[in-house]
Design an enzyme around this catalytic site. Structure first.
Site, PDB file in Angstrom:
ATOM      1  N   ARG A 308     -63.075  44.354  21.532  1.00 16.12           N
ATOM      2  CA  ARG A 308     -62.043  45.394  21.522  1.00 16.12           C
ATOM      3  C   ARG A 308     -61.113  45.265  22.737  1.00 16.12           C
ATOM      4  NH1 ARG A 308     -60.474  50.009  18.612  1.00 16.12           N
ATOM      5  NH2 ARG A 308     -62.212  50.107  17.164  1.00 16.12           N
ATOM      6  N   GLU A 711     -60.817  58.707  20.683  1.00 10.91           N
ATOM      7  CA  GLU A 711     -60.705  57.819  21.838  1.00 10.91           C
ATOM      8  C   GLU A 711     -59.298  57.642  22.401  1.00 10.91           C
ATOM      9  OE1 GLU A 711     -62.944  54.870  19.495  1.00 10.91           O
ATOM     10  OE2 GLU A 711     -64.021  54.482  21.354  1.00 10.91           O
TER      11      GLU A 711
HETATM   12  N1  LUZ Z   1     -68.483  50.904  18.191  1.00 13.15           N
HETATM   13  C1  LUZ Z   1     -68.604  49.803  17.439  1.00 13.15           C
HETATM   14  C2  LUZ Z   1     -67.304  51.341  18.613  1.00 13.15           C
HETATM   15  O1  LUZ Z   1     -69.724  49.431  17.096  1.00 13.15           O
HETATM   16  N2  LUZ Z   1     -67.496  49.142  17.073  1.00 13.15           N
HETATM   17  C3  LUZ Z   1     -66.262  49.519  17.437  1.00 13.15           C
HETATM   18  O2  LUZ Z   1     -65.294  48.889  17.075  1.00 13.15           O
HETATM   19  C4  LUZ Z   1     -66.155  50.661  18.262  1.00 13.15           C
HETATM   20  N3  LUZ Z   1     -64.975  51.062  18.700  1.00 13.15           N
HETATM   21  C5  LUZ Z   1     -64.892  52.113  19.483  1.00 13.15           C
HETATM   22  C6  LUZ Z   1     -66.047  52.791  19.827  1.00 13.15           C
HETATM   23  N4  LUZ Z   1     -67.233  52.409  19.399  1.00 13.15           N
HETATM   24 MO1  MOS Z   2     -67.995  55.348  20.906  1.00 18.40          MO
HETATM   25  S1  MOS Z   2     -67.383  54.419  22.567  1.00 18.40           S
HETATM   26  O1  MOS Z   2     -66.846  55.604  19.808  1.00 18.40           O
HETATM   27  O2  MOS Z   2     -69.566  55.486  20.673  1.00 18.40           O
END
Ligand code: LUZ
Ligand code: MOS
Length: 755
Positions: A308, A711
């Site tokens: 990410r 987020e």
């Molecule tokens: N968790 C995940 C996340 O497993 N994949 C993601 O792309 C993600 N993005 C934001 C927060 N948690």
């Molecule tokens: Mo999250 S960082 O969307 O658990």
């Protein structure tokens, strides 16, 4: 729909009626677990003696890795993390033994009677040092668009530098924890404070060596997660489950605050290099960056977080050639993990630093370069997705106009020229955040809707309520789709036996995914009811049945039926009043070999304008204001969404300014309590926090066009870093202050006087 509803849980929260794991009435015979953890960050366990501790009054048994009935493994993406250390320890706080006692006090006392001998091994806490030694947690990743080398060859103006961004403690109000009950037939039921009930189920099954069907996980709500319980809830649940499974007694494992802070991972710190090239008109013509992610001692979610970072490397900017490389480095600190933004904020801090660096060298406001390079429809992200429904410029322009950017600039320079010891600074921070799990497979959800014979409705999904208000949104969606009042709807606990194979509540996508599954289930029930009405009324199959405020309309005309009589008729006619809904986000895909695709359902945009005042004698600062234009789509619940934006901004400011996670060279966490780890409080939040709703109406993949909101707002907090930095430079234009966050008062003070 009442888009001013607010969060239906709020009255119970503020009156203390809401139930968390430690509030569940305990069953007779419940045992308490205390974890004995590694006192050193790296070494070989030579000997360990807990025979004396096991004899103490109240102590029932002490478990080591040898007692694990199944696999001693809790790694989610990569199997590299034992539940209990075997011969080697990799971080201070790594679980080694489980002390099981009749009371918490007895368990606590027993820890003092355990002796352990560990032969020390070299300790690494710095990701670049780990990288140099080849200690990586997962393969490195690279996103490339165009030819960066060629672009830099032709480019006369370019700047290179290094940035650091720190960790962040989740500091959920409710610590980690689980309560496990033995059930007949070698089964266990676990109440867990987790964002990922299925992850807990899978991990517990693996540790116990049983099928997932023998493990039931139930979640009422969390007192906050912020990513810290996306994966890291599993270990605590596995400990409680293992004890309950072996001893056939209920067992609770809930760490105290300082244990939680010491033993769990945090936001991944990053150390990064950048190179940015511009032309004379301030167009960015090339960008290159390398990220060294501090992953900690095990992979956890770091490989996904790494990805990410690359997805958000260029934030809201359109840059022709881009090359970004990310390394996940293995160090001897607790495994770092998901934290609101999931690597995105770390990537954005680097490009914002690069732009700021260029602006300072070229003698212009960073805002000039930022604005000039904002992306637009038809541009291509470095990962191949084409920009559509772009709101980047609209948010920026609306923020600049609405908050009178030109006037603010004049006021600030007027203030700074007549104040010697107080200086103001400001910054603009555009944000573009992709919505969907980057792992395409995870973008699915299910819902189970039961209509009871009195017309009331129970809704179960995979979504976990953690304060973000997803339960309220799902109730709104069910009420709207069934045409009844929200008072008739109950949101059930999240339970792996009722709704299986769930994705964690994460990635800002929980409301979208689970509300869409609720819509599907409601639509199935409505279809059955519609056919029944056509039968009762002896009308054709094509009639349109709508329900409004429980009144039934047939082809737009109110009938003599209402919701209750409809439901009762359906039951008499033996029509199924339950449905299982399913949703899988359409269109998305990503090819990890080519590192190209269309991973996100859509993007969320916004721009924040931040103003600060720095006390140039003390190095302290105040955030005067944060003013934001945020793209909500068409908000289905404005108070809930506003709360997410306000909370996200404050959490982001905390990460960028005052929250400093400190490990010493021997891997000991120094910021291990609320006396040494400072988070924003009522005195440090912005004096003014204004959020303007940019209502956009063009996104069909957001639930009811109400865009994901969890987020994206955190990254507005990055603006506070640059505003403070600008105030420091207003006092000392020659300051050598580095691009290192958090910009604590200590760093500000040094920067104010650095030559
Ligand atoms: N968790 C995940 C996340 O497993 N994949 C993601 O792309 C993600 N993005 C934001 C927060 N948690
Ligand atoms: Mo999250 S960082 O969307 O658990």
């Amino acid at each position: 729909m009442n888009n001013n509803l607010g969060n239906v849980d709020a009255p119970n929260h503020v009156t203390g009626k809401s139930i968390y794991v430690d509030d569940i009435p305990v069953v007779q015979g419940t045992l308490y677990i205390k974890v004995f953890d590694s006192p050193v960050a790296h070494g070989i366990i030579k000997s360990i003696d807990f025979s004396k501790a096991e004899q103490l009054p109240g102590v029932v048994k002490i478990f080591s890795h040898k007692d694990v009935p199944g696999e001693n493994q809790i790694g989610g993406i990569i199997p590299d993390e034992p539940l209990l250390a075997d011969h080697e320890v990799h971080f201070q706080g790594q679980p080694i033994l489980l002390i099981v006692a009749e009371t918490e006090e007895a368990a606590e006392e027993a820890t003092k009677h355990i002796t352990i001998e560990i032969e020390p091994l070299p300790i690494i806490v710095n990701p670049r040092e780990a990288f140099a030694k080849g200690n990586l947690l997962s393969p490195s990743r690279k996103f490339v668009k165009g030819n960066v080398a060629d672009a830099f060859k032709q480019c006369k103006i370019y700047f290179e530098g290094q940035t650091e961004s720190g960790g962040q403690e989740h500091l959920y109000l409710e610590t980690q924890g689980a309560y496990a009950l033995p059930l007949e037939g070698d089964c266990v039921k676990i109440y867990s404070s987790t964002q990922g009930p299925t992850a807990v189920q899978r991990t517990v099954a693996r540790v116990l060596g049983v099928g997932m069907h023998r493990v039931e996980v139930d979640v009422t709500r969390l007192g906050g997660g912020f990513g810290g319980k996306e994966d890291q809830a599993s270990g605590w649940a596995a400990m409680a489950a293992m004890v309950a499974y072996i001893l056939k007694q209920p067992a609770k494992c809930i760490p105290h605050r300082m244990d939680d802070m010491r033993m769990t991972g945090k936001r991944n710190p990053y150390s990064s290099d950048y190179k940015i090239g511009l032309d004379e008109q301030y167009n960015i013509i090339a960008y290159e960056a390398t990220y060294y992610q501090n992953g900690g001692a095990a992979a956890d979610l770091s490989p996904a977080i790494l990805e990410r970072t690359l997805f958000h490397a260029t934030n809201s900017y359109s840059i022709p050639p881009v090359k970004v490389i990310a390394h996940s480095c293995k160090t001897n600190v607790p495994p770092n993990t998901a934290f609101r933004g999931f690597g995105g904020p770390q990537g954005m801090f680097v490009i914002e630093s690069a732009i700021d660096h260029a602006a300072k060298q070229l003698g212009v406001d960073a805002a000039i370069i930022q604005q000039k390079n904002l992306m637009d429809n038809g541009d291509e992200f470095p990962y191949g997705q084409i920009v559509t429904e772009c709101e980047a410029k609209k948010c920026w322009d609306e923020a600049a106009t609405k908050y009178e950017l030109e006037k603010i600039k004049k006021e600030i320079s007027a203030f700074n020229s007549c104040n010697s010891w107080l200086k103001k600074g400001f910054s603009l921070m555009p944000v573009c955040f992709g919505i969907s799990f980057t792992n395409t497979m995870m973008n699915q959800a299910r819902a189970l809707v039961h209509v009871y014979t009195d017309g009331t409705v129970g809704v179960s999904t995979g979504a976990v309520e953690m304060g973000q208000g997803v339960n309220t949104k799902m109730m709104q969606v069910a009420a709207k789709n069934l045409g009844i009042s929200i008072d008739n709807i109950k949101l059930e606990t999240t339970n792996t036996t009722r709704v299986a194979n769930t994705s964690p509540s994460a990635a800002s996508a929980t409301a979208d995914l689970n509300c869409k599954a609720v819509e599907d289930a409601c639509a199935q029930i409505m279809q059955r009811l519609r056919l029944m009405v056509s039968e009762i009324k002896e009308l054709g199959d094509n009639i349109v049945v709508t329900i409004e405020d429980s009144a039934i309309f047939v082809d737009g005309v109110q009938s003599d039926l209402n919701w209750l009589t409809l439901v009762q008729q359906a039951f008499v006619r033996r029509i199924n009043l339950s449905a299982k809904g399913h949703y899988a986000t359409p269109l998305i895909n990503f090819d990890k070999i080519k590192e190209k695709g269309h991973p996100f359902a859509y993007h969320v945009y916004g721009t924040a304008l931040t103003m600060v005042t720095v006390d140039c004698i003390r190095g302290t600062y105040e955030i005067d204001s944060v003013q934001v234009v945020h793209d909500f789509g068409t908000s289905m619940n404005r108070p809930v969404d506003l709360g997410q934006v306000e909370g996200g901004i404050v959490q982001g400011i905390g990460w960028m300014t005052m929250e400093e996670v400190v490990y010493n060279a021997s891997g000991k966490l120094l910021s291990n309590a609320l006396s040494t780890y400072k988070i924003p409080d009522i005195y440090s939040v912005p004096k003014t926090l204004d959020v303007h709703f940019l209502n956009t109406d063009n996104n069909s993949l957001a639930i009811l066009k109400s865009k994901a909101v969890g987020e994206p707002p955190l990254m507005y907090g990055i603006g506070a870093y640059f505003a403070i930095r600008n105030a420091v430079l207003a006092f000392n234009p020659g300051s050598t202050i580095k691009y290192e966050a958090p910009i604590t008062p200590e760093k500000v003070l040094m920067g104010l006087y650095a030559k």
